[in-house]
Design a protein around this motif. Structure first.
Motif, short mmCIF file in Angstrom:
data_model
loop_
_atom_site.label_atom_id
_atom_site.label_comp_id
_atom_site.label_asym_id
_atom_site.label_seq_id
_atom_site.Cartn_x
_atom_site.Cartn_y
_atom_site.Cartn_z
N ASN A 113 -7.78 8.29 -20.81
CA ASN A 113 -7.47 7.50 -21.66
C ASN A 113 -8.16 6.19 -21.82
N VAL A 114 -8.90 6.15 -20.67
CA VAL A 114 -9.47 4.74 -20.78
C VAL A 114 -10.12 4.01 -22.25
N ALA A 115 -11.11 5.37 -22.97
CA ALA A 115 -11.44 5.03 -24.45
C ALA A 115 -9.97 5.09 -25.71
N ARG A 116 -9.08 5.58 -25.31
CA ARG A 116 -7.94 5.53 -26.64
C ARG A 116 -7.69 4.15 -26.34
N ASN A 117 -7.70 4.04 -25.28
CA ASN A 117 -6.69 2.60 -24.47
C ASN A 117 -7.30 1.21 -24.54
N ALA A 118 -8.49 1.13 -25.07
CA ALA A 118 -9.32 0.08 -25.19
C ALA A 118 -9.72 -0.75 -26.49
N VAL A 119 -10.21 -1.76 -25.68
CA VAL A 119 -9.67 -3.21 -27.35
C VAL A 119 -10.69 -2.95 -28.15
N THR A 120 -10.44 -3.05 -29.18
CA THR A 120 -11.40 -3.40 -29.90
C THR A 120 -11.89 -4.94 -30.81
N ALA A 170 -18.44 11.06 -25.21
CA ALA A 170 -18.96 11.28 -22.89
C ALA A 170 -18.05 10.95 -21.84
N THR A 171 -16.89 10.20 -22.81
CA THR A 171 -15.69 9.90 -21.78
C THR A 171 -15.41 11.11 -21.75
N GLN A 172 -14.76 12.41 -22.78
CA GLN A 172 -14.67 13.75 -22.88
C GLN A 172 -14.91 14.48 -22.28
N LYS A 173 -16.77 14.13 -21.57
CA LYS A 173 -17.46 15.33 -20.98
C LYS A 173 -17.62 14.69 -19.65
N GLY A 174 -16.74 13.81 -19.35
CA GLY A 174 -16.91 13.00 -18.06
C GLY A 174 -16.27 13.75 -16.67
N LEU A 175 -16.20 13.13 -15.45
CA LEU A 175 -16.26 13.91 -14.25
C LEU A 175 -13.93 13.96 -14.92
N LYS A 211 -16.93 2.55 2.18
CA LYS A 211 -18.07 2.35 1.69
C LYS A 211 -17.68 0.92 1.03
N PHE A 212 -19.12 0.07 1.12
CA PHE A 212 -18.99 -1.32 0.27
C PHE A 212 -18.64 -1.12 -0.35
N GLU A 213 -19.92 0.09 -1.61
CA GLU A 213 -19.93 0.33 -3.02
C GLU A 213 -19.63 1.91 -3.27
N ALA A 214 -19.89 2.58 -3.42
CA ALA A 214 -19.42 3.65 -4.45
C ALA A 214 -19.53 4.13 -6.08
N TYR A 215 -20.58 4.61 -6.58
CA TYR A 215 -21.33 5.38 -8.09
C TYR A 215 -20.72 6.30 -8.28
N ILE A 216 -19.54 6.66 -8.78
CA ILE A 216 -19.36 7.65 -9.18
C ILE A 216 -19.10 8.46 -10.63
N GLY A 217 -20.07 9.51 -10.66
CA GLY A 217 -19.83 10.02 -12.10
C GLY A 217 -20.94 11.34 -12.58
N LEU A 231 -30.92 1.87 -25.35
CA LEU A 231 -30.94 1.78 -26.63
C LEU A 231 -31.03 3.75 -27.26
N LYS A 232 -31.71 3.92 -27.05
CA LYS A 232 -31.70 6.35 -27.30
C LYS A 232 -30.23 6.65 -27.55
N SER A 233 -30.11 6.44 -26.52
CA SER A 233 -28.04 7.54 -25.88
C SER A 233 -27.84 6.49 -27.44
N ALA A 234 -26.26 7.71 -27.37
CA ALA A 234 -25.00 8.13 -28.42
C ALA A 234 -23.92 7.20 -28.29
N VAL A 235 -23.98 6.80 -27.21
CA VAL A 235 -22.50 6.17 -25.91
C VAL A 235 -21.82 5.37 -27.61
N ARG A 236 -21.05 4.92 -27.20
CA ARG A 236 -20.00 4.30 -28.08
C ARG A 236 -18.61 3.95 -27.22
#
Length: 263
Positions: free
Chosen positions: A189-196, A208-213, A230-236, A258-263
């Motif tokens: 629910n990270v997007a639903r709880n995001a501030v505007t 994008a969030t709905q289709k995420g891991l 690990k020092f860093e882990a990129y997970i997605g 710029l071309k992506s539709a991510v919001r």
């Protein structure tokens, strides 16, 4: 994994990644401290754990970062020590820079950066005294590169990397570990709880969030990264490639974003 006989403190534990971590870790022979603002939600997570008798709840608000020394002292008293702090609590954002009130930027820094830093600093003397400890800080791929509609969030997450990289360098001699977990899109629910821009909540899910891991898949990968220290882990999914594009082909990443539709 090396979680047996550990005391693990998780912030943001009432939902999403934090809840999933708590439920999974409760199957190990470890003790958990669960924190977030919502005591009733934490109690629900505790009761859903495999061994609720090994779970304590400690409500906190990361925005009240001046109170973290007292909170850390309370946490240590619960089981006598803390071995791992999972800095998972935080908020996200969805608004253009030009539409975002500065008070929203401040809120993101207060919660996502200063609250996490204050809590980590409050626990640092305990880790140093024990000559061991592990900070696991959930940032974001947005802590490595940026995206539109997330300026304040990106700023706070980038700042966390700067702080914890310095902490790792200063306290390697004290056997204190730092793992930065950088999620891509995770179906929570990270997007639903995001501030505007005016501080109100978005209250809608983005594609994008709905289709995420799925959060259970993310949790398994996160625990492996914690186990390996690990020092860093990129997970997605494919969005993880942005880290490498930013490093080697920054203009290409700019064009793709710029071309992506991510919001």
């Amino acid at each position: 994994m090396n979680f047996d006989n550990k005391v693990i403190w998780i912030t943001g534990a009432s939902s999403g990644i934090g809840q999933s971590l708590a439920l999974t870790l409760s199957k190990y022979n470890c003790k958990l401290i669960l924190s977030s603002r919502r005591a009733s939600a934490l109690e629900d997570v505790k009761q859903a754990c495999h061994t609720p008798e090994n779970v304590a709840i400690l409500p906190l608000d990361l925005a009240n970062y001046n109170n973290m020394k007292a909170i850390a002292d309370q946490a240590i008293l619960l089981f006598g020590t803390i071995d791992i702090l999972v800095n998972n609590g935080g908020i996200s954002q969805r608004s253009l820079i030009i539409d975002t009130d500065i008070c929203v930027d401040k809120k993101l820094m207060d919660v996502d950066y200063l609250g996490t830093v204050a809590l980590s600093k409050a626990l640092l003397p305990h880790f140093k005294s024990n000559q061991k400890g592990h900070y696991v800080t959930v940032t974001s791929l947005m802590g490595k590169f940026s995206s539109p509609y997330r300026s304040g969030y990106c700023g706070a997450k980038h700042a966390l990397h700067g702080f914890f990289d310095a902490l790792r360098l200063e306290h390697q001699k004290d056997n204190i570990k730092v793992t930065m977990i950088c999620p891509g899109f995770v179906n929570t629910n990270v997007a639903r709880n995001a501030v505007t821009g005016d501080g109100s909540l978005l209250q809608t899910q983005d594609d994008a969030t709905q289709k995420g891991l799925e959060v259970s898949v993310f949790t398994k990968r996160m625990l492996k990264a914690m186990h390996k220290e690990k020092f860093e882990a990129y997970i997605g999914k494919k969005e993880v490639l942005g880290v490498y594009l930013k490093r080697f082909f920054p203009k290409l990443l700019h064009k793709i974003t710029l071309k992506s539709a991510v919001r």
